[in-house]
Write a protein that holds these residues in place. Structure first.
Motif, PDB file in Angstrom:
ATOM      1  N   ALA A 148      12.742  17.499  14.537  1.00 23.23           N
ATOM      2  CA  ALA A 148      13.500  18.925  14.175  1.00 23.23           C
ATOM      3  C   ALA A 148      14.163  18.630  12.856  1.00 23.23           C
ATOM      4  CB  ALA A 148      14.542  19.341  15.163  1.00 23.23           C
ATOM      5  N   LEU A 201      16.392  20.799   9.907  1.00 24.97           N
ATOM      6  CA  LEU A 201      17.341  22.098   9.645  1.00 24.97           C
ATOM      7  C   LEU A 201      17.117  22.563   8.470  1.00 24.97           C
ATOM      8  CD1 LEU A 201      19.423  23.516  11.056  1.00 24.97           C
ATOM      9  CD2 LEU A 201      21.112  22.048  10.286  1.00 24.97           C
ATOM     10  N   PRO A 232      18.193  20.740   3.624  1.00 28.41           N
ATOM     11  CA  PRO A 232      19.510  19.970   4.247  1.00 28.41           C
ATOM     12  C   PRO A 232      20.147  18.761   3.526  1.00 28.41           C
ATOM     13  CG  PRO A 232      17.269  19.365   5.297  1.00 28.41           C
ATOM     14  CD  PRO A 232      17.058  20.364   4.100  1.00 28.41           C
ATOM     15  N   LEU A 261      21.413  12.973  13.907  1.00 27.13           N
ATOM     16  CA  LEU A 261      22.649  13.211  14.006  1.00 27.13           C
ATOM     17  C   LEU A 261      23.411  12.523  12.911  1.00 27.13           C
ATOM     18  CD1 LEU A 261      23.083  12.098  17.917  1.00 27.13           C
ATOM     19  CD2 LEU A 261      22.961  14.188  16.985  1.00 27.13           C
ATOM     20  N   GLN A 318      29.202  13.384  13.465  1.00 27.57           N
ATOM     21  CA  GLN A 318      28.936  13.838  14.860  1.00 27.57           C
ATOM     22  C   GLN A 318      29.539  12.844  15.950  1.00 27.57           C
ATOM     23  OE1 GLN A 318      25.062  15.584  14.031  1.00 27.57           O
ATOM     24  NE2 GLN A 318      25.423  16.721  15.867  1.00 27.57           N
ATOM     25  N   GLU A 375      17.934  10.601  16.144  1.00 26.33           N
ATOM     26  CA  GLU A 375      17.701   9.601  15.091  1.00 26.33           C
ATOM     27  C   GLU A 375      19.059   9.467  14.494  1.00 26.33           C
ATOM     28  OE1 GLU A 375      14.724  10.974  12.573  1.00 26.33           O
ATOM     29  OE2 GLU A 375      13.202  11.134  14.010  1.00 26.33           O
ATOM     30  N   GLN A 394       5.495   4.930   0.488  1.00 25.95           N
ATOM     31  CA  GLN A 394       4.900   5.654  -0.805  1.00 25.95           C
ATOM     32  C   GLN A 394       4.480   4.344  -1.793  1.00 25.95           C
ATOM     33  OE1 GLN A 394       7.762   8.573  -0.664  1.00 25.95           O
ATOM     34  NE2 GLN A 394       6.207   9.547   0.827  1.00 25.95           N
ATOM     35  N   GLU A 450       7.336   6.896   8.035  1.00 26.35           N
ATOM     36  CA  GLU A 450       7.513   8.173   7.572  1.00 26.35           C
ATOM     37  C   GLU A 450       6.854   8.524   6.081  1.00 26.35           C
ATOM     38  OE1 GLU A 450      11.429  10.072   8.601  1.00 26.35           O
ATOM     39  OE2 GLU A 450      11.957   7.848   8.093  1.00 26.35           O
ATOM     40  N   GLU A 495       1.222  10.541   3.659  1.00 29.00           N
ATOM     41  CA  GLU A 495       0.675  11.618   2.546  1.00 29.00           C
ATOM     42  C   GLU A 495      -0.708  11.323   2.452  1.00 29.00           C
ATOM     43  OE1 GLU A 495       2.731  12.203  -1.041  1.00 29.00           O
ATOM     44  OE2 GLU A 495       4.665  12.863   0.068  1.00 29.00           O
ATOM     45  N   GLY A 518       4.192  12.461   8.574  1.00 31.52           N
ATOM     46  CA  GLY A 518       4.189  12.894   7.072  1.00 31.52           C
ATOM     47  C   GLY A 518       3.334  13.988   6.651  1.00 31.52           C
TER      48      GLY A 518
HETATM   49  P1  C2E Z   1      15.026  12.325   7.170  1.00 35.76           P
HETATM   50  O1  C2E Z   1      15.585  12.430   8.651  1.00 35.76           O
HETATM   51  O2  C2E Z   1      14.553  11.085   6.706  1.00 35.76           O
HETATM   52  O3  C2E Z   1      13.584  13.207   7.364  1.00 35.76           O
HETATM   53  C1  C2E Z   1      12.773  12.971   6.485  1.00 35.76           C
HETATM   54  C2  C2E Z   1      12.631  14.132   5.375  1.00 35.76           C
HETATM   55  O4  C2E Z   1      11.354  13.581   4.387  1.00 35.76           O
HETATM   56  C3  C2E Z   1      12.579  15.422   5.574  1.00 35.76           C
HETATM   57  O5  C2E Z   1      13.092  16.237   4.522  1.00 35.76           O
HETATM   58  C4  C2E Z   1      11.178  15.876   5.487  1.00 35.76           C
HETATM   59  O6  C2E Z   1      10.494  17.147   5.300  1.00 35.76           O
HETATM   60  C5  C2E Z   1      10.350  14.623   4.414  1.00 35.76           C
HETATM   61  N1  C2E Z   1       9.281  14.553   4.520  1.00 35.76           N
HETATM   62  C6  C2E Z   1       8.419  14.258   5.749  1.00 35.76           C
HETATM   63  N2  C2E Z   1       7.178  14.152   5.481  1.00 35.76           N
HETATM   64  C7  C2E Z   1       7.139  13.746   4.100  1.00 35.76           C
HETATM   65  C8  C2E Z   1       5.923  13.447   3.111  1.00 35.76           C
HETATM   66  O7  C2E Z   1       4.772  13.156   3.716  1.00 35.76           O
HETATM   67  N3  C2E Z   1       6.175  13.228   1.920  1.00 35.76           N
HETATM   68  C9  C2E Z   1       7.495  13.695   1.467  1.00 35.76           C
HETATM   69  N4  C2E Z   1       7.708  13.390  -0.019  1.00 35.76           N
HETATM   70  N5  C2E Z   1       8.497  13.971   2.368  1.00 35.76           N
HETATM   71  C10 C2E Z   1       8.206  13.995   3.774  1.00 35.76           C
HETATM   72  P2  C2E Z   1      13.911  17.230   4.884  1.00 35.76           P
HETATM   73  O8  C2E Z   1      13.588  18.412   5.689  1.00 35.76           O
HETATM   74  O9  C2E Z   1      14.399  17.955   3.526  1.00 35.76           O
HETATM   75  O10 C2E Z   1      15.470  16.407   5.329  1.00 35.76           O
HETATM   76  C11 C2E Z   1      16.216  15.621   4.351  1.00 35.76           C
HETATM   77  C12 C2E Z   1      17.170  14.997   5.364  1.00 35.76           C
HETATM   78  O11 C2E Z   1      18.224  15.947   5.646  1.00 35.76           O
HETATM   79  C13 C2E Z   1      16.507  14.245   6.420  1.00 35.76           C
HETATM   80  O12 C2E Z   1      16.261  13.064   6.032  1.00 35.76           O
HETATM   81  C14 C2E Z   1      17.883  14.112   7.225  1.00 35.76           C
HETATM   82  O13 C2E Z   1      18.594  12.914   6.876  1.00 35.76           O
HETATM   83  C15 C2E Z   1      18.694  15.139   6.815  1.00 35.76           C
HETATM   84  N6  C2E Z   1      18.466  16.312   8.058  1.00 35.76           N
HETATM   85  C16 C2E Z   1      17.536  17.365   8.314  1.00 35.76           C
HETATM   86  N7  C2E Z   1      17.827  17.975   9.519  1.00 35.76           N
HETATM   87  C17 C2E Z   1      18.885  17.630   9.915  1.00 35.76           C
HETATM   88  C18 C2E Z   1      19.819  17.802  10.959  1.00 35.76           C
HETATM   89  O14 C2E Z   1      19.590  18.815  11.850  1.00 35.76           O
HETATM   90  N8  C2E Z   1      20.888  17.328  11.257  1.00 35.76           N
HETATM   91  C19 C2E Z   1      21.401  16.255  10.140  1.00 35.76           C
HETATM   92  N9  C2E Z   1      22.517  15.456  10.437  1.00 35.76           N
HETATM   93  N10 C2E Z   1      20.657  15.860   9.299  1.00 35.76           N
HETATM   94  C20 C2E Z   1      19.464  16.387   9.179  1.00 35.76           C
END
Ligand code: C2E
Ligand code: CA
Ligand code: CA
Ligand code: CA
Length: 275
Positions: free
Chosen positions: A59, A61, A73, A114, A118, A145, A203, A232, A235, A253
């Motif tokens: 999930a 956000l 986020p 998380l 939190q 996570e 990557q 993770e 691509e 990915g």
């Molecule tokens: P993260 O947990 O390491 O999440 C992975 C990020 O990589 C996500 O960015 C995802 O959209 C992106 N991603 C997935 N597959 C690929 C791919 O193939 N290539 C590339 N270049 N990127 C990919 P996102 O959604 O922008 O989230 C960024 C960060 O924000 C997350 O890193 C996480 O640390 C935080 N985050 C997101 N949702 C939540 C949440 O509900 N609560 C908290 N505390 N942090 C959140």
């Protein structure tokens, strides 16, 4: 700074004000966003590398800002942490993710991120418990996570919280593995269920020999410790082939799917369907 007199500082002042102002505006908007229902969870599939089936979704956000559109986020989570909003927001994330996952096939899990902040909240475990009860989701289908930064702070309290979550039946994953300070010592401090190999290593696979060596080592480490390893940021098919050979158990990915709203999930992978 150089001897530049007052003029130098004056030159930068308006810009600083603007940045600060933009941040204040975002703060005000952010405080209203939760009550206004502007948050949404997107879901990205995690795939069993051998069986080629979706094992669950992470999930992620999103904030649908009324004027700015979708804000990532990376931009608003740090602000939410600063202004004391991450706990109520994080609670909403856990509830929403559990409600959604309860509608999926029973084989599929949901992973929730998380924030370290939190963990400073005494109610975290109760909040997870409540979300599981309200949604009737089997606890083993919820995964949290955390990053190493969680274990950097008040270690005893954090470990106690992790053990309480584990006792509920919730699974614990270490996110962004390999990017931190002393990843290996954290693996020893808690028996994680899953290691998520940071996307920077994936990557680098095509261009850098060291990335392949590192991914192989982490996959081997996970196997020896009885933890699954998720790569993770996958691509390309080329990366997938290398990751499979390296012994990773799962992949996530854009190659398998971008994060999508819940209503768009179909639970099958087009690319692996027999033609
Ligand atoms: P993260 O947990 O390491 O999440 C992975 C990020 O990589 C996500 O960015 C995802 O959209 C992106 N991603 C997935 N597959 C690929 C791919 O193939 N290539 C590339 N270049 N990127 C990919 P996102 O959604 O922008 O989230 C960024 C960060 O924000 C997350 O890193 C996480 O640390 C935080 N985050 C997101 N949702 C939540 C949440 O509900 N609560 C908290 N505390 N942090 C959140
Ligand atoms: Ca994550
Ligand atoms: Ca990650
Ligand atoms: Ca990250």
């Amino acid at each position: 700074a150089k001897s530049g007199g007052r003029g130098t500082f004056r030159f930068f002042e308006p810009e600083m004000d603007e940045q600060l102002q933009a941040r204040r505006v975002l703060e005000v908007d952010l405080r209203k966003a939760l009550v206004n229902g502007e948050f949404e969870l997107f879901y990205q599939p995690q795939v069993d590398i051998r069986k080629k089936v979706i094992t669950g979704y992470e999930a992620l956000l999103r904030w649908r800002h009324p004027e700015r559109g979708i804000v990532s986020p990376g931009e608003f989570i740090p602000i939410a942490e600063d202004i004391g909003l991450i706990s109520p927001l994080g609670e909403w994330v856990i509830q929403e993710a559990c409600q959604e996952a309860a509608k999926w096939p029973a084989s599929m899990k949901v992973a929730v991120n998380l924030s370290p902040v939190q963990f400073r909240n005494k109610n975290l475990v109760q909040c997870v418990k409540n979300a599981l009860t309200a949604s009737n989701l089997c606890p083993s289908r919820l995964e949290v996570e955390i990053t190493e930064s969680v274990l950097l702070q008040d270690n005893d309290a954090t470990l106690a919280t992790l053990h309480q979550l584990r006792k509920l039946g919730v699974r614990i994953a270490m996110d962004d593995f390999g990017t931190g300070y002393s990843s290996l010592s954290y693996l020893r401090s808690f028996p994680f269920d899953k290691i998520k190999i940071d996307q920077s290593f994936v990557q680098g696979l095509s261009s850098r020999a060291d990335c392949l060596a590192i991914v192989q080592s982490i996959a081997g480490l996970g196997a020896n410790l009885g933890m699954s390893t998720v790569a993770e940021g996958v691509e390309t098919e080329d990366q997938l082939i290398q990751l499979r050979a390296a012994g990773c158990t799962e992949v996530q990915g854009y190659y398998f799917g971008r994060p999508k709203p819940a209503r768009e999930l179909v639970h099958t992978l087009d690319m692996f369907e027999p033609t």
